[in-house]
Design an enzyme around this catalytic site. Sequence first.
Site, PDB file in Angstrom:
ATOM      1  N   PHE A  19       0.837  -1.198   0.000  1.00 45.72           N
ATOM      2  CA  PHE A  19       0.000   0.000   0.000  1.00 45.72           C
ATOM      3  C   PHE A  19       0.871   1.246   0.000  1.00 45.72           C
ATOM      4  CE2 PHE A  19      -2.440   3.311   2.388  1.00 45.72           C
ATOM      5  CZ  PHE A  19      -3.408   3.532   1.415  1.00 45.72           C
ATOM      6  N   GLY A  20       0.620   2.138  -0.953  1.00 49.05           N
ATOM      7  CA  GLY A  20       1.321   3.408  -1.035  1.00 49.05           C
ATOM      8  C   GLY A  20       0.401   4.563  -0.708  1.00 49.05           C
ATOM      9  N   TYR A  21       0.807   5.420   0.217  1.00 45.12           N
ATOM     10  CA  TYR A  21      -0.011   6.566   0.620  1.00 45.12           C
ATOM     11  C   TYR A  21       0.721   7.887   0.460  1.00 45.12           C
ATOM     12  CZ  TYR A  21       2.711   5.969   4.929  1.00 45.12           C
ATOM     13  OH  TYR A  21       3.741   5.827   5.835  1.00 45.12           O
ATOM     14  N   GLY A  22       1.953   7.827  -0.039  1.00 43.82           N
ATOM     15  CA  GLY A  22       2.747   9.033  -0.235  1.00 43.82           C
ATOM     16  C   GLY A  22       3.473   8.982  -1.555  1.00 43.82           C
ATOM     17  N   SER A  23       4.793   8.962  -1.529  1.00 47.01           N
ATOM     18  CA  SER A  23       5.571   9.036  -2.761  1.00 47.01           C
ATOM     19  C   SER A  23       5.381   7.836  -3.676  1.00 47.01           C
ATOM     20  CB  SER A  23       7.059   9.198  -2.433  1.00 47.01           C
ATOM     21  OG  SER A  23       7.549   8.055  -1.761  1.00 47.01           O
ATOM     22  N   GLU A 109      12.946   2.761   2.372  1.00 46.21           N
ATOM     23  CA  GLU A 109      12.211   3.140   3.584  1.00 46.21           C
ATOM     24  C   GLU A 109      13.067   3.053   4.840  1.00 46.21           C
ATOM     25  OE1 GLU A 109       9.533   4.308   2.650  1.00 46.21           O
ATOM     26  OE2 GLU A 109       9.336   3.352   0.708  1.00 46.21           O
TER      27      GLU A 109
END
Length: 274
Positions: A19-23, A109
């Site tokens: 899941f990606g919520y930013g870059s 990360e």
Amino acid sequence: MPSPSPDTFGQADDSFWLFGYGSLLWKPPPHFDQRVPGYIEGYVRRFWQASEDHRGTPSAPGRVLTLIDRAHWDTLTDHHEPPERVWGAAYHIPAAKVAEVREYLDIREINGYSIQFTPFHPAPFVTSISSLPTTPAHSSTRSITASTTIFAKPEKQGQAINCLVYIGLPSNPQFLGPQDPDALARHILKSQGPSGENREYLFLLEKCLLELSRDSGDKHVSDLVRRCKEIEAVAQTQAEGDEDGGDGAEQTQVPVGESLHIDGSSEQPEEVEK
């Protein structure tokens, strides 16, 4: 939904979803074969994580995203009321590429992020296509732009997907906690690092979120964008006044940025995910 082992997740049954919520919304991981817009619940998205390696430096950290558990957020004092859902995109990685992508993500990360697992809910309007655009073999990433087609298999519609997500927990040394929005906007405007200007991260994030769904906006993000643009406008007006023979009043020390762009080159420093 039980949490699998981070070391074996997706390697045996082809179930690796990230899941990606930013870059990750504009600079996704390599080798994904599906990109599904949707949301998770039980978290709050905030620019409360310091960035020493991408949008800042060790001596002048920038500000990037993290997710805060909603129960913990309820104990804090914040200036913005969060939505019930955190919108983003889930990426599927084929089993044969899981080990390579995990190594890539762990490096990307490294600055304060930990692994968690959460149910992801695909948006109801997801469509299906037969193939993906070709990507050069040497490229480690591909960019997502406004014209990109959303990739998903119809059978995933309406089903929760167990997703891996990188989160900067409150216990990590880069977690900053609640901040004054105006001070945060000014800090974002003055920060930059190997991946570029901090303001670019913020502006691209809002653009990507608004393109996911009519319900996918984030007031915290949009308020910071508004504040940044207002500060930039004041700085621009003052600069123009000085050029015209103004009174020489002290200017706000905020750079007036150039137009944004998305660089998909594999040579660009890897972006941190929030």
